[in-house]
Design an enzyme around this catalytic site. Structure first.
Site, PDB file in Angstrom:
ATOM      1  N   LYS A  81      -5.081  -9.595  -7.743  1.00 15.13           N
ATOM      2  CA  LYS A  81      -6.040  -9.977  -6.898  1.00 15.13           C
ATOM      3  C   LYS A  81      -7.260  -8.716  -7.449  1.00 15.13           C
ATOM      4  O   LYS A  81      -7.117  -7.908  -7.794  1.00 15.13           O
ATOM      5  CB  LYS A  81      -5.722  -9.244  -5.545  1.00 15.13           C
ATOM      6  CG  LYS A  81      -6.354 -10.017  -4.316  1.00 15.13           C
ATOM      7  CD  LYS A  81      -6.057  -9.560  -3.266  1.00 15.13           C
ATOM      8  CE  LYS A  81      -6.230  -7.964  -2.797  1.00 15.13           C
ATOM      9  NZ  LYS A  81      -5.878  -7.755  -1.209  1.00 15.13           N
ATOM     10  N   LYS A 116     -10.792  -3.123  -5.032  1.00 18.64           N
ATOM     11  CA  LYS A 116     -11.378  -1.748  -5.004  1.00 18.64           C
ATOM     12  C   LYS A 116     -10.458  -0.715  -5.637  1.00 18.64           C
ATOM     13  O   LYS A 116     -11.065   0.151  -6.257  1.00 18.64           O
ATOM     14  CB  LYS A 116     -11.539  -1.125  -3.737  1.00 18.64           C
ATOM     15  CG  LYS A 116     -12.461  -2.038  -2.795  1.00 18.64           C
ATOM     16  CD  LYS A 116     -12.742  -1.395  -1.457  1.00 18.64           C
ATOM     17  CE  LYS A 116     -13.156  -2.260  -0.317  1.00 18.64           C
ATOM     18  NZ  LYS A 116     -13.091  -1.690   0.930  1.00 18.64           N
ATOM     19  N   LYS A 174       0.747  -1.323   0.027  1.00 24.80           N
ATOM     20  CA  LYS A 174       0.126   0.056   0.036  1.00 24.80           C
ATOM     21  C   LYS A 174       0.820   1.211   0.139  1.00 24.80           C
ATOM     22  O   LYS A 174       0.383   2.391  -0.720  1.00 24.80           O
ATOM     23  CB  LYS A 174      -0.795  -0.021   1.195  1.00 24.80           C
ATOM     24  CG  LYS A 174      -2.202  -1.126   1.118  1.00 24.80           C
ATOM     25  CD  LYS A 174      -3.301  -0.723   1.988  1.00 24.80           C
ATOM     26  CE  LYS A 174      -4.525  -1.636   1.745  1.00 24.80           C
ATOM     27  NZ  LYS A 174      -5.384  -1.441   2.882  1.00 24.80           N
TER      28      LYS A 174
END
Ligand code: AMP
Ligand code: TRP
Length: 333
Positions: free
Chosen positions: A198, A201, A114
């Protein structure tokens, strides 16, 4: 004996099929077992580890509650609440941040993903995020935590933190060791555009995922455009190793039908993708479209959603504040 369940979902953006099959579908099954006590938390404190627009955040919090209810979680049976309404979470996270070691956090792969290349610019909260997650779980003495595969490392960290707290203060078994509940087969749903990534969102292309708020036409369109390969479908799972897109789509079909990958492979052996995609679309529309319609309906019933959050708050706060009182005593405050 029943299980004590705790899980959390971040109110950031639209939830998708990965969230549903990896986590929420499991929440519903656990909610439906009378023996279990379930707590499901909308983790807004976690959400602000990256910048959020306040108006969107407020709307997204209600949306998660709507998604929980539309998917089949009964707010009369399970506690649904908003993390920021129970001050014990932030407080206990601070205490646990004095227990957890830097070296442990430095190993967290989700932070590395992230934060990306420029770690110096990531918020301190994004770094200590797993400690807040540990506080969530340990306050409610959860025995089992249903999550997707990507949260496994955070759960292991939570267990290490609990053990160190118990050792440091010589309070054996005061913080309970939680077990992760990760679905064996379909715990990682992949992008419709790239079977090695993956479903997420944050992926810019909306064609990469099925959102829980997608209507019938978008589902049809997204499956039509989903990446495949040029071979017919195989007769055994070994032949799927080098075919990530085929494996993912067959997995999605299996999970939606509560079946196994092997059974699905048997059904579609030798068939081509166009025939399989038709059946996949059918089951997706059957399962997701009613949830999508219900979410939209519930989003117009703000008072109803706010009441669920309010009632959940009372029950959750009652459990958490009792635990915090004991923690204060143990620490010597
Ligand atoms: P998040 O939206 O990151 O708060 O995730 C909510 C839950 O969905 C967590 O338990 C995740 O592990 C799970 N999850 C997220 N993406 C996927 C995916 N692509 N496949 C399976 N589970 C997922
Ligand atoms: N970190 C989890 C995720 O991104 C969300 C979460 C926060 C959570 N607190 C939790 C999950 C406690 C399980 C238990 O998906």
């Amino acid at each position: 004996m029943g299980k004590k369940i705790f899980s959390g979902v971040q109110p950031t953006g639209n939830l998708h099929l990965g969230n549903y099959l990896g986590a929420i579908k499991n929440f519903v099954a656990l909610n439906n077992d009378k023996e279990n006590q379930c707590v499901f938390c909308v983790v807004d404190l976690h959400a602000i580890t990256v910048k959020q627009d306040p108006r969107e955040l407020r709307n997204n919090i209600r949306k998660i509650v709507a998604i929980f209810v539309a998917s089949g979680i009964d707010p009369k049976k399970s506690i649904i609440f908003k993390q920021s309404t129970v001050p014990a979470h932030a407080e206990f996270a601070w205490i646990l941040s004095c227990i957890a070691r830097m070296g442990w956090l430095n190993r967290m792969t989700q932070f590395k993903e992230k934060a990306g290349k420029d770690k110096e610019k990531a918020s301190v909260g994004l770094y200590s995020y797993p400690i807040l997650m540990a506080a969530d779980i340990l306050l409610y003495e959860a025995s089992h935590v249903p999550v997707g595969e990507d949260q496994k490392q955070h759960l292991e960290l939570c267990r290490d933190i609990a053990q160190k707290f118990n050792n440091d203060f010589e309070v054996e078994n005061f913080l309970k060791n939680p077990e992760p509940l990760i679905l064996k087969e379909f715990s990682r749903i992949m992008s419709l555009k790239d079977g090695t990534k993956k479903m997420s969102k944050s992926e810019p292309s909306d064609l990469s995922r099925i959102n829980l708020t997608d209507d019938k036409d978008s589902i049809i369109n997204k499956i039509k455009k989903a990446k495949t390969d040029s071979l017919p479908l195989p007769s055994n799972s070994r032949d799927l190793e080098q075919r990530p897109e085929a494996k993912n789509l067959l997995g999605i079909y299996s999970s939606l039908n509560n079946s196994t990958l092997d059974k699905t492979i048997q059904t579609f052996e030798g068939k081509n993708f166009s025939e399989f995609k038709e059946k996949l679309t059918q089951v997706l529309v059957e399962k997701i479209d009613p949830i999508s319609k219900e979410i939209k309906k519930l989003m117009n019933e703000k008072d109803f959603l706010d009441k669920i959050i309010e009632e959940g708050h009372e029950k959750a706060d009652n459990i958490a504040s009792k635990k915090v009182k004991k923690i204060h005593e143990i620490i010597g405050f």
